[in-house]
Design a protein around this motif. Structure first.
Motif, PDB file in Angstrom:
ATOM      1  N   TYR A  46       0.854  -1.177   0.000  1.00 28.57           N
ATOM      2  CA  TYR A  46       0.000   0.000   0.000  1.00 28.57           C
ATOM      3  C   TYR A  46       0.893   1.232   0.000  1.00 28.57           C
ATOM      4  N   TYR A  47       0.575   2.149  -0.878  1.00 28.85           N
ATOM      5  CA  TYR A  47       1.356   3.381  -1.032  1.00 28.85           C
ATOM      6  C   TYR A  47       0.601   4.524  -0.379  1.00 28.85           C
ATOM      7  N   LEU A  48       1.258   5.201   0.542  1.00 28.66           N
ATOM      8  CA  LEU A  48       0.674   6.289   1.301  1.00 28.66           C
ATOM      9  C   LEU A  48       1.431   7.573   0.991  1.00 28.66           C
ATOM     10  N   ALA A  49       0.710   8.595   0.544  1.00 25.14           N
ATOM     11  CA  ALA A  49       1.324   9.892   0.243  1.00 25.14           C
ATOM     12  C   ALA A  49       1.058  10.845   1.402  1.00 25.14           C
ATOM     13  N   MET A  50       2.127  11.462   1.873  1.00 24.55           N
ATOM     14  CA  MET A  50       2.045  12.386   3.005  1.00 24.55           C
ATOM     15  C   MET A  50       2.583  13.752   2.588  1.00 24.55           C
ATOM     16  N   GLU A  51       1.936  14.778   3.084  1.00 22.73           N
ATOM     17  CA  GLU A  51       2.448  16.148   2.944  1.00 22.73           C
ATOM     18  C   GLU A  51       2.517  16.693   4.358  1.00 22.73           C
ATOM     19  N   ALA A  52       3.732  16.905   4.836  1.00 28.16           N
ATOM     20  CA  ALA A  52       3.980  17.203   6.247  1.00 28.16           C
ATOM     21  C   ALA A  52       3.419  16.024   7.046  1.00 28.16           C
ATOM     22  N   ALA A  53       2.488  16.260   7.965  1.00 24.41           N
ATOM     23  CA  ALA A  53       1.924  15.171   8.766  1.00 24.41           C
ATOM     24  C   ALA A  53       0.533  14.770   8.282  1.00 24.41           C
ATOM     25  N   ARG A  54       0.158  15.230   7.092  1.00 35.70           N
ATOM     26  CA  ARG A  54      -1.200  15.001   6.579  1.00 35.70           C
ATOM     27  C   ARG A  54      -1.195  13.986   5.444  1.00 35.70           C
ATOM     28  N   VAL A  55      -2.126  13.028   5.513  1.00 42.35           N
ATOM     29  CA  VAL A  55      -2.298  12.045   4.441  1.00 42.35           C
ATOM     30  C   VAL A  55      -2.998  12.731   3.276  1.00 42.35           C
ATOM     31  N   VAL A  56      -2.382  12.662   2.083  1.00 43.40           N
ATOM     32  CA  VAL A  56      -2.958  13.340   0.904  1.00 43.40           C
ATOM     33  C   VAL A  56      -3.241  12.391  -0.252  1.00 43.40           C
ATOM     34  N   GLY A  57      -2.929  11.105  -0.087  1.00 48.25           N
ATOM     35  CA  GLY A  57      -3.223  10.170  -1.167  1.00 48.25           C
ATOM     36  C   GLY A  57      -2.851   8.749  -0.800  1.00 48.25           C
ATOM     37  N   GLY A  58      -3.366   7.817  -1.607  1.00 50.57           N
ATOM     38  CA  GLY A  58      -3.041   6.423  -1.360  1.00 50.57           C
ATOM     39  C   GLY A  58      -3.377   5.542  -2.545  1.00 50.57           C
ATOM     40  N   LEU A  59      -2.663   4.433  -2.630  1.00 44.10           N
ATOM     41  CA  LEU A  59      -2.921   3.407  -3.633  1.00 44.10           C
ATOM     42  C   LEU A  59      -2.822   2.053  -2.940  1.00 44.10           C
ATOM     43  N   PRO A  60      -3.932   1.296  -2.886  1.00 44.97           N
ATOM     44  CA  PRO A  60      -3.873  -0.033  -2.296  1.00 44.97           C
ATOM     45  C   PRO A  60      -3.355  -1.037  -3.310  1.00 44.97           C
ATOM     46  N   GLY A  61      -2.572  -1.988  -2.874  1.00 44.63           N
ATOM     47  CA  GLY A  61      -2.085  -3.002  -3.804  1.00 44.63           C
ATOM     48  C   GLY A  61      -1.520  -4.211  -3.090  1.00 44.63           C
ATOM     49  N   PHE A  62      -1.409  -5.286  -3.857  1.00 44.43           N
ATOM     50  CA  PHE A  62      -0.801  -6.510  -3.355  1.00 44.43           C
ATOM     51  C   PHE A  62       0.171  -7.020  -4.390  1.00 44.43           C
ATOM     52  N   GLU A  63       1.275  -7.550  -3.898  1.00 48.50           N
ATOM     53  CA  GLU A  63       2.227  -8.199  -4.798  1.00 48.50           C
ATOM     54  C   GLU A  63       1.775  -9.644  -4.958  1.00 48.50           C
ATOM     55  N   VAL A  64       1.453  -9.999  -6.173  1.00 49.23           N
ATOM     56  CA  VAL A  64       0.958 -11.349  -6.452  1.00 49.23           C
ATOM     57  C   VAL A  64       1.835 -11.972  -7.522  1.00 49.23           C
ATOM     58  N   GLY A  86      -6.709  10.756  -4.011  1.00 54.74           N
ATOM     59  CA  GLY A  86      -6.021  11.865  -3.384  1.00 54.74           C
ATOM     60  C   GLY A  86      -5.787  13.002  -4.346  1.00 54.74           C
ATOM     61  N   ALA A  87      -4.970  13.925  -3.915  1.00 47.82           N
ATOM     62  CA  ALA A  87      -4.630  15.097  -4.719  1.00 47.82           C
ATOM     63  C   ALA A  87      -3.830  14.665  -5.942  1.00 47.82           C
ATOM     64  N   PRO A  88      -3.985  15.366  -7.085  1.00 50.69           N
ATOM     65  CA  PRO A  88      -3.243  14.986  -8.293  1.00 50.69           C
ATOM     66  C   PRO A  88      -1.732  14.881  -8.081  1.00 50.69           C
ATOM     67  N   ALA A  89      -1.158  15.798  -7.321  1.00 53.80           N
ATOM     68  CA  ALA A  89       0.292  15.736  -7.072  1.00 53.80           C
ATOM     69  C   ALA A  89       0.657  14.490  -6.267  1.00 53.80           C
ATOM     70  N   ALA A  90      -0.226  14.090  -5.351  1.00 52.20           N
ATOM     71  CA  ALA A  90       0.014  12.891  -4.552  1.00 52.20           C
ATOM     72  C   ALA A  90      -0.063  11.647  -5.434  1.00 52.20           C
ATOM     73  N   ILE A  91      -1.059  11.601  -6.302  1.00 41.65           N
ATOM     74  CA  ILE A  91      -1.212  10.460  -7.204  1.00 41.65           C
ATOM     75  C   ILE A  91       0.003  10.341  -8.116  1.00 41.65           C
ATOM     76  N   SER A  92       0.461  11.457  -8.613  1.00 40.35           N
ATOM     77  CA  SER A  92       1.656  11.468  -9.464  1.00 40.35           C
ATOM     78  C   SER A  92       2.866  10.911  -8.721  1.00 40.35           C
ATOM     79  N   ALA A  93       3.048  11.344  -7.482  1.00 35.46           N
ATOM     80  CA  ALA A  93       4.178  10.877  -6.680  1.00 35.46           C
ATOM     81  C   ALA A  93       4.051   9.386  -6.376  1.00 35.46           C
ATOM     82  N   ILE A  94       2.840   8.939  -6.090  1.00 32.66           N
ATOM     83  CA  ILE A  94       2.609   7.513  -5.818  1.00 32.66           C
ATOM     84  C   ILE A  94       2.969   6.684  -7.047  1.00 32.66           C
TER      85      ILE A  94
END
Length: 178
Positions: A46-64, A86-94
């Motif tokens: 699972y990919y978690l995007a943070m900006e400072a201490a705030r969650v701004v995006g995420g992508l759930p996933g499993f390695e199969v 999440g925010a477009p910048a967060a998705i891009s970073a993820i």
């Protein structure tokens, strides 16, 4: 500045903040992650995007993977939707981190279900369709909008005695899964 981390949603409470982001679905929930992890034994990525201490995006996933199909990241297996939220910048970073992980971990593919990913150089392959049925119309109007094959299937189901019941009890849920 946005930083992206790979986390385990079953032990990292920050993922619950992703569940509340616009676009998040049942498939983004910790409960769904638990079902997939316990049922299939896939390791979560699972990919978690943070900006400072705030969650701004995420992508759930499993390695199969398997010898047949190779190792890959799937967002999400046995699910219709697993798009980044999440925010477009967060998705891009993820997605940039996913691409890096794919190269480092030698994944054969990355599957992001229910998303049109145009932010990075992915090859888009559509093999699942998502159907949304507006329920604010009469049954007659809904049926008239069905394709011929769906109308035929509905008639056959009715002829064969298929019934639908609305229920919300634990016993009904047990019966549904039985």
């Amino acid at each position: 500045m946005i930083r992206v981390e790979n986390i385990d949603p079953l032990s990292d409470a920050r993922w619950r903040d992703v569940e509340t982001l616009p676009g998040a679905t049942l498939y983004h929930s910790t409960a769904w992650a638990r079902v997939l992890a316990q049922t299939y034994g896939f390791p979560p990525r699972y990919y978690l995007a943070m900006e400072a201490a705030r969650v701004v995006g995420g992508l759930p996933g499993f390695e199969v993977g398997s010898a047949w199909r190779g190792r890959r990241l799937v967002a999400l297996p046995f699910s219709d939707l697993g798009a980044p939220v999440g925010a477009p910048a967060a998705i891009s970073a993820i997605l940039a981190m996913v691409v890096g992980d794919a190269q480092q971990r030698t994944w054969r593919t990355v599957e992001v279900r229910g998303a049109v990913v145009q932010l990075v150089d992915f090859t888009t392959v559509t093999h699942n369709d998502l159907y949304l049925l507006p329920l604010n119309r009469s049954l007659g109007d809904l049926v008239r909008g069905f394709s011929d094959s769906v109308r035929w299937g509905r008639k056959r189901a009715l002829r064969d005695g298929v019934t639908v019941a609305r229920a919300s009890s634990e016993a009904a849920l047990t019966e549904f899964y039985r």
